[in-house]
Write a protein that holds these residues in place. Sequence first.
Motif, PDB file in Angstrom:
ATOM      1  N   ILE A 275       0.821  -1.207   0.000  1.00 56.69           N
ATOM      2  CA  ILE A 275       0.000   0.000   0.000  1.00 56.69           C
ATOM      3  C   ILE A 275       0.855   1.256   0.000  1.00 56.69           C
ATOM      4  N   GLU A 276       1.931   1.269   0.776  1.00 55.35           N
ATOM      5  CA  GLU A 276       2.783   2.461   0.842  1.00 55.35           C
ATOM      6  C   GLU A 276       3.440   2.754  -0.500  1.00 55.35           C
ATOM      7  N   ALA A 277       3.926   1.708  -1.173  1.00 54.62           N
ATOM      8  CA  ALA A 277       4.575   1.895  -2.472  1.00 54.62           C
ATOM      9  C   ALA A 277       3.563   1.995  -3.614  1.00 54.62           C
ATOM     10  N   LYS A 278       2.282   1.730  -3.319  1.00 52.96           N
ATOM     11  CA  LYS A 278       1.215   1.724  -4.331  1.00 52.96           C
ATOM     12  C   LYS A 278       1.603   0.823  -5.493  1.00 52.96           C
ATOM     13  N   ALA A 279       2.066  -0.403  -5.136  1.00 56.83           N
ATOM     14  CA  ALA A 279       2.547  -1.326  -6.164  1.00 56.83           C
ATOM     15  C   ALA A 279       2.046  -2.740  -5.894  1.00 56.83           C
ATOM     16  N   LYS A 280       1.755  -3.456  -6.984  1.00 52.98           N
ATOM     17  CA  LYS A 280       1.400  -4.864  -6.861  1.00 52.98           C
ATOM     18  C   LYS A 280       2.677  -5.661  -6.667  1.00 52.98           C
ATOM     19  N   ILE A 281       2.692  -6.495  -5.626  1.00 56.09           N
ATOM     20  CA  ILE A 281       3.855  -7.335  -5.352  1.00 56.09           C
ATOM     21  C   ILE A 281       3.809  -8.582  -6.216  1.00 56.09           C
ATOM     22  N   LYS A 282       2.637  -9.229  -6.249  1.00 58.37           N
ATOM     23  CA  LYS A 282       2.489 -10.431  -7.068  1.00 58.37           C
ATOM     24  C   LYS A 282       1.028 -10.791  -7.197  1.00 58.37           C
ATOM     25  N   SER A 283       0.734 -11.690  -8.126  1.00 57.48           N
ATOM     26  CA  SER A 283      -0.631 -12.188  -8.300  1.00 57.48           C
ATOM     27  C   SER A 283      -0.568 -13.636  -8.773  1.00 57.48           C
ATOM     28  N   HIS A 284      -1.687 -14.344  -8.545  1.00 50.30           N
ATOM     29  CA  HIS A 284      -1.753 -15.745  -8.947  1.00 50.30           C
ATOM     30  C   HIS A 284      -3.210 -16.139  -9.125  1.00 50.30           C
ATOM     31  N   GLN A 285      -3.454 -16.965 -10.123  1.00 49.64           N
ATOM     32  CA  GLN A 285      -4.789 -17.505 -10.342  1.00 49.64           C
ATOM     33  C   GLN A 285      -4.814 -18.935  -9.824  1.00 49.64           C
ATOM     34  N   MET A 286      -5.571 -19.166  -8.739  1.00 51.25           N
ATOM     35  CA  MET A 286      -5.690 -20.506  -8.168  1.00 51.25           C
ATOM     36  C   MET A 286      -6.607 -21.343  -9.054  1.00 51.25           C
ATOM     37  N   PRO A 287      -6.286 -22.623  -9.264  1.00 53.88           N
ATOM     38  CA  PRO A 287      -7.117 -23.471 -10.109  1.00 53.88           C
ATOM     39  C   PRO A 287      -8.457 -23.845  -9.472  1.00 53.88           C
ATOM     40  N   GLU A 288      -8.586 -23.613  -8.165  1.00 56.36           N
ATOM     41  CA  GLU A 288      -9.854 -23.853  -7.495  1.00 56.36           C
ATOM     42  C   GLU A 288     -10.083 -22.767  -6.451  1.00 56.36           C
ATOM     43  N   GLN A 289     -11.300 -22.716  -5.934  1.00 55.09           N
ATOM     44  CA  GLN A 289     -11.672 -21.678  -4.993  1.00 55.09           C
ATOM     45  C   GLN A 289     -10.954 -21.837  -3.649  1.00 55.09           C
ATOM     46  N   VAL A 290     -10.495 -20.723  -3.115  1.00 60.80           N
ATOM     47  CA  VAL A 290      -9.884 -20.690  -1.788  1.00 60.80           C
ATOM     48  C   VAL A 290     -11.020 -20.515  -0.778  1.00 60.80           C
ATOM     49  N   VAL A 291     -11.212 -21.510   0.097  1.00 57.81           N
ATOM     50  CA  VAL A 291     -12.325 -21.466   1.053  1.00 57.81           C
ATOM     51  C   VAL A 291     -11.924 -20.834   2.384  1.00 57.81           C
ATOM     52  N   PHE A 292     -10.622 -20.776   2.664  1.00 52.14           N
ATOM     53  CA  PHE A 292     -10.123 -20.128   3.873  1.00 52.14           C
ATOM     54  C   PHE A 292      -8.708 -19.654   3.593  1.00 52.14           C
ATOM     55  N   TRP A 293      -8.369 -18.479   4.127  1.00 53.15           N
ATOM     56  CA  TRP A 293      -7.007 -17.979   3.977  1.00 53.15           C
ATOM     57  C   TRP A 293      -6.677 -17.060   5.123  1.00 53.15           C
ATOM     58  N   LYS A 294      -5.394 -16.996   5.453  1.00 54.75           N
ATOM     59  CA  LYS A 294      -4.945 -16.095   6.510  1.00 54.75           C
ATOM     60  C   LYS A 294      -3.438 -15.929   6.410  1.00 54.75           C
ATOM     61  N   TRP A 295      -2.941 -14.852   7.031  1.00 56.11           N
ATOM     62  CA  TRP A 295      -1.509 -14.654   7.161  1.00 56.11           C
ATOM     63  C   TRP A 295      -1.034 -15.602   8.250  1.00 56.11           C
ATOM     64  N   ILE A 296      -0.185 -16.572   7.904  1.00 53.90           N
ATOM     65  CA  ILE A 296       0.336 -17.495   8.915  1.00 53.90           C
ATOM     66  C   ILE A 296       1.671 -17.004   9.470  1.00 53.90           C
ATOM     67  N   THR A 297       2.353 -16.152   8.716  1.00 56.83           N
ATOM     68  CA  THR A 297       3.528 -15.418   9.185  1.00 56.83           C
ATOM     69  C   THR A 297       3.443 -14.049   8.502  1.00 56.83           C
ATOM     70  N   PRO A 298       4.257 -13.088   8.912  1.00 55.76           N
ATOM     71  CA  PRO A 298       4.220 -11.784   8.235  1.00 55.76           C
ATOM     72  C   PRO A 298       4.601 -11.830   6.756  1.00 55.76           C
ATOM     73  N   LYS A 299       5.217 -12.928   6.316  1.00 53.96           N
ATOM     74  CA  LYS A 299       5.632 -13.027   4.911  1.00 53.96           C
ATOM     75  C   LYS A 299       4.996 -14.203   4.172  1.00 53.96           C
ATOM     76  N   MET A 300       3.975 -14.837   4.797  1.00 55.90           N
ATOM     77  CA  MET A 300       3.406 -16.049   4.196  1.00 55.90           C
ATOM     78  C   MET A 300       1.887 -16.117   4.402  1.00 55.90           C
ATOM     79  N   LEU A 301       1.172 -16.367   3.287  1.00 54.05           N
ATOM     80  CA  LEU A 301      -0.265 -16.615   3.354  1.00 54.05           C
ATOM     81  C   LEU A 301      -0.509 -18.114   3.351  1.00 54.05           C
TER      82      LEU A 301
END
Length: 145
Positions: A60-86
């Motif tokens: 948000i601060e840099a107003k830049a996209k870091i990365k993107s990915h298209q999952m082959p199936e729906q994500v039913v649950f997600w969370k930050w498990i570490t500050p650098k990992m979803l």
Amino acid sequence: MCEGDVPRDNVVIIDTNMPMQPLRRPITADSALMNPNSRILALKAQLPGTTQDHLQIFNIEAKAKIKSHQMPEQVVFWKWITPKMLGLVTQTSVHHWSIEGDSEPVKMFDGTANLTNNQIFNYRCDPTEKWLVLIGIAPGSPEQR
């Protein structure tokens, strides 16, 4: 401002240290997760007409996209498990997606059949990321009610 003047597709970020200064972004997403330690925002949106989810991570601060990915199936649950990992949970498997580098989500394990179509409400890992736990609930069978 009237309710009709507010754009419908907005993500509003409220910093609890500055609650009177909300940050509004014109973003269309089904779900948004703010990183617990930095101004990084993860977005998830289902691709119309599919069961696939498009994931994006923004600085948000840099107003830049870091990365993107298209999952082959729906994500039913997600969370930050570490500050650098979803942690990403689908109906069939669990993945980890690092915000560093250009890697795609990595499958950690396949889900068991008894978790399919049940409500997942937490996912955690230990500091070494070797012990993982997926927590969900399932409806009881009719004969047990």
